[in-house]
Design a protein around this motif. Structure first.
Motif, PDB file in Angstrom:
ATOM      1  N   TYR A   1      53.806  45.301  36.612  1.00  0.00           N
ATOM      2  CA  TYR A   1      53.630  46.106  35.397  1.00  0.00           C
ATOM      3  C   TYR A   1      54.934  46.017  34.630  1.00  0.00           C
TER       4      TYR A   1
ATOM      5  N   ASN B   1      49.670  38.485  35.623  1.00  0.00           N
ATOM      6  CA  ASN B   1      48.695  39.051  36.559  1.00  0.00           C
ATOM      7  C   ASN B   1      47.374  38.286  36.533  1.00  0.00           C
ATOM      8  N   ASN B   2      47.015  37.699  35.391  1.00  0.00           N
ATOM      9  CA  ASN B   2      45.816  36.850  35.338  1.00  0.00           C
ATOM     10  C   ASN B   2      45.958  35.667  36.292  1.00  0.00           C
TER      11      ASN B   2
ATOM     12  N   GLU C   1      44.729  34.412  43.816  1.00  0.00           N
ATOM     13  CA  GLU C   1      44.381  35.202  45.001  1.00  0.00           C
ATOM     14  C   GLU C   1      42.871  35.177  45.248  1.00  0.00           C
TER      15      GLU C   1
ATOM     16  N   TYR D   1      43.427  42.698  33.351  1.00  0.00           N
ATOM     17  CA  TYR D   1      44.837  42.438  33.625  1.00  0.00           C
ATOM     18  C   TYR D   1      45.308  41.374  32.649  1.00  0.00           C
TER      19      TYR D   1
ATOM     20  N   ASN E   1      40.632  45.812  36.290  1.00  0.00           N
ATOM     21  CA  ASN E   1      40.696  46.942  37.189  1.00  0.00           C
ATOM     22  C   ASN E   1      39.297  47.534  37.320  1.00  0.00           C
TER      23      ASN E   1
ATOM     24  N   THR F   1      49.923  41.166  44.992  1.00  0.00           N
ATOM     25  CA  THR F   1      51.006  41.789  44.229  1.00  0.00           C
ATOM     26  C   THR F   1      50.827  41.506  42.752  1.00  0.00           C
ATOM     27  N   ILE F   2      50.929  42.566  41.942  1.00  0.00           N
ATOM     28  CA  ILE F   2      50.909  42.411  40.490  1.00  0.00           C
ATOM     29  C   ILE F   2      52.139  43.096  39.905  1.00  0.00           C
TER      30      ILE F   2
ATOM     31  N   LEU G   1      48.161  35.356  38.877  1.00  0.00           N
ATOM     32  CA  LEU G   1      48.305  35.812  40.259  1.00  0.00           C
ATOM     33  C   LEU G   1      46.969  36.215  40.883  1.00  0.00           C
ATOM     34  N   LEU G   2      46.193  37.017  40.159  1.00  0.00           N
ATOM     35  CA  LEU G   2      44.917  37.481  40.714  1.00  0.00           C
ATOM     36  C   LEU G   2      43.877  36.363  40.740  1.00  0.00           C
TER      37      LEU G   2
ATOM     38  N   TRP H   1      39.551  44.585  40.811  1.00  0.00           N
ATOM     39  CA  TRP H   1      40.661  44.927  41.697  1.00  0.00           C
ATOM     40  C   TRP H   1      40.956  46.419  41.619  1.00  0.00           C
TER      41      TRP H   1
END
Length: 138
Positions: A90, A48-49, A55, A44, A37, A87-88, A51-52, A66
């Motif tokens: 939590y 999320n690792n 991306e 992250y 972040n 999209t992430i 996914l991002l 991000w």
């Protein structure tokens, strides 16, 4: 909530089948290959690792930083018109007292119950944001 699980699964499978999945290798020589972040500098974790990382790879972002729309605004910046968010997820596991249970006769704690908390957030890569302070673009 099953829709988010299916959407993530479909995205990962599509990247694997296309042969373009960017699996992060911490030994690759990059200073910090993990997404984080840009405001809090927290990395992250978990899915999320992946996914991002996908991306950033698919859109050729130069940064692993991000922000949410609100965080960009908080920094006096704005997301460029037409940019699409990633999209992430939590996830937090809460343990709470059962509402209908009473302490046991021997004074022990009331029964506990497990409540999974899942929230979906949208984030933008700093390459999609204009007007950020220099400290967020490093």
């Amino acid at each position: 909530m099953n829709d988010i699980y299916q959407a993530i699964t479909d995205k990962i499978i599509a990247e694997l089948e296309a042969g373009t999945a960017p699996w992060v290798r911490p030994w690759s020589g990059e200073a910090d290959p993990f997404p984080r972040n840009a405001l809090s500098q927290r990395p992250y974790r978990g899915i999320n690792n992946v996914l991002l990382g996908m991306e950033a790879h698919c859109h050729n972002y130069a940064s692993n930083q991000w922000l949410t729309f609100r965080q960009a605004h908080q920094l006096g910046a704005h997301v460029r018109k037409g940019e699409r968010a990633a999209t992430i997820i939590y996830y937090e596991a809460k343990i709470m007292d059962k509402e209908d249970s009473e302490p046991l006769a021997d004074g022990n704690e009331p029964e506990k119950r497990f409540i999974p908390l899942i929230k979906v957030f949208s984030v933008f890569n700093v390459d999609q944001v204009e007007g950020l302070p220099d400290s967020c673009q490093e």
